[in-house]
Enzyme design. Sequence first.
Site, PDB file in Angstrom:
ATOM      1  N   HIS A  47       6.488  -4.011 -26.825  1.00  0.00           N
ATOM      2  CA  HIS A  47       6.269  -3.826 -28.273  1.00  0.00           C
ATOM      3  C   HIS A  47       5.735  -5.087 -28.957  1.00  0.00           C
ATOM      4  CE1 HIS A  47       8.208   0.117 -28.226  1.00  0.00           C
ATOM      5  NE2 HIS A  47       9.096  -0.414 -27.402  1.00  0.00           N
ATOM      6  N   MET A  84       9.297   4.812 -21.867  1.00  0.00           N
ATOM      7  CA  MET A  84      10.321   3.844 -22.314  1.00  0.00           C
ATOM      8  C   MET A  84      11.632   4.160 -21.617  1.00  0.00           C
ATOM      9  SD  MET A  84      11.825   2.691 -25.905  1.00  0.00           S
ATOM     10  CE  MET A  84      13.602   2.469 -26.087  1.00  0.00           C
TER      11      MET A  84
END
Length: 544
Positions: A47, A84
């Site tokens: 991220h 994820m």
Amino acid sequence: MKLVKLLSLVATTSVVAVSMHASAVKLSDAEMKEATQIYFDRCAGCHGMLRKGALGPNLEPKKTTGIGTEALKTIITEGTPGGMPGWGKSGELSTAQTELMAKYIQVEPPMPPEKSMEDMKKSWKVLIPVKDRPKAPESKNWKDYFAVILRDIGKIAIVDGKTKKVISVVKSGYATHITRTSASGRYMYVIGRDGKASMIDLWMKVPKNVAELRPCNDARSIDTSKYKEFKDKYAVVGCYWPPSIVTLDANTLEPLKIVSTASYTIDKNVFTREARVAAIIASHIKPEWIINVKETGQVWLYDYSNVKNPKVTMVEAERFLHDGGWDLSKRYFLTAANARNIISVIDTKEGKLVANIPSQGTKPHPGRGANVNSKIYGPVWISGHIGSNDIIAIGTDPKGHPKNAWKVVKKFKLPGNGGGNLFVKTHPNSKYIFADRPVNPDRKLQTQIYVIDKDKLEVVKTIPIPEKYLKSADPKVKARGPVHFEFNADGSEVWTSIWGNKLTATPILVFDSNTLELKNVISDKRLITPTGKFNVTNTMTDTY
Ligand code: DHE
């Protein structure tokens, strides 16, 4: 709330949310400290340190405050089909920590520290001076050694490829990422996620660290100079933070030059401080490193022949560049811009972009890829995907097979739904390509090896990993299954790590690379969370 509904909320939340929640989240200093470390260890890679997103979505407060703590906590706990991990479900984060992280990503990220040459030099150590190192190899098998990353304990195991014995375990950086060799193969260079570089002398009877330096606070790549008179002269570290390239002396790791990669994005010409160095590969035909800059979308052709005054060609490729590798000729660099489902091809001889190829899957993730001289298509380069079960073959021979060049000539699927493939690997002396799937949410799919026939270019066999190799001291936190492959020097064996957790040692399984028979199980109590493995001969010759 259903995870799918939640994910569409994450995708659509706009800035409007800020006023509603901005003041709602308050964290104490101790909470900020703990959360900042967890974010660095588990989240920043995907991220971004400043949360602008890359492989994973943007997590800036203008977005996350609109989603709210409960919804964010569910995602952090469960993970997503797009790749994820479920940090709560896997036991890697406690319930309290998932709550803490759901709050943390709703407050402004702290600005990470910069690093000057003076700061860097404070971390520089020559542990064994060059003059005190062996003048010749003290073991006959050193060119068939494997460096095995012990990810969660920040160590490297050196395993003898012939005897299968762990001959040394040395400390490295935190959450070590990859290793690369010197051009001669003598030294193994290691980079930790914490940006710490170290080098291991494989000529020593018991290989040891001979030097270390922490050129960055966050890093994923390291390589060395492989061109003619520069062989074994320089090493290079690519930093996630501060965004930079640091050239080092290859024998002592003395830092010689720092170049910032912070620059403008190739699509919108917006300045980005977060311009992380992803894959680096060393040219064999020029004194150059080919360096991916993730957020700008530039591939830098970095000429190191004049270290103080490097010449750099900034090739515009595609944004969010990640991993990649050579084609069979070692002229073309194929690399995944995985957030945009593109494989960019760089001609390192002419110094230009050849093509941006749609990968026809979701989030291509090749590692360095796998090269096959196909009877049907000629030379092809293979990649898998994190977000879908697609495996693709791209033609890489514009001279001999022009109609196949720079396009997906074959696409096939791993059996079962969902992606989760991280690495493919092959060797010229094996009939097969091997694929893993450690981040597929389905445990059965996650714990298999996928065997791809090189001629047919399709999955011809799956090898389930017996439960006895997937043990864990805590039944809630099971081993993830096989991750990453590496061959021994002559290609007769393929090795894969069982990616466990910090609680229990997990083995490395060794298969015959043609009969597929399980030949050895390398079990050693020191093998804690083995992930990447790098054979000296295959790494120094870029054989994959
Ligand atoms: Fe990696 C390669 C970045 C997560 C194991 N990884 C790379 C490269 C980059 C990268 C840029 C290419 C280096 C090169 O060739 O010079 N990896 C990242 C991330 O940003 C990401 C997504 C999240 C993070 O915070 O790091 C990430 N990587 C992982 C893992 O979770 C893996 C599976 C386990 C681990 O060790 O953390 C993992 N990455 C690897 C391995 C390679 C790699 C084994 C080298 C593959 C090869 O054969 O060269």
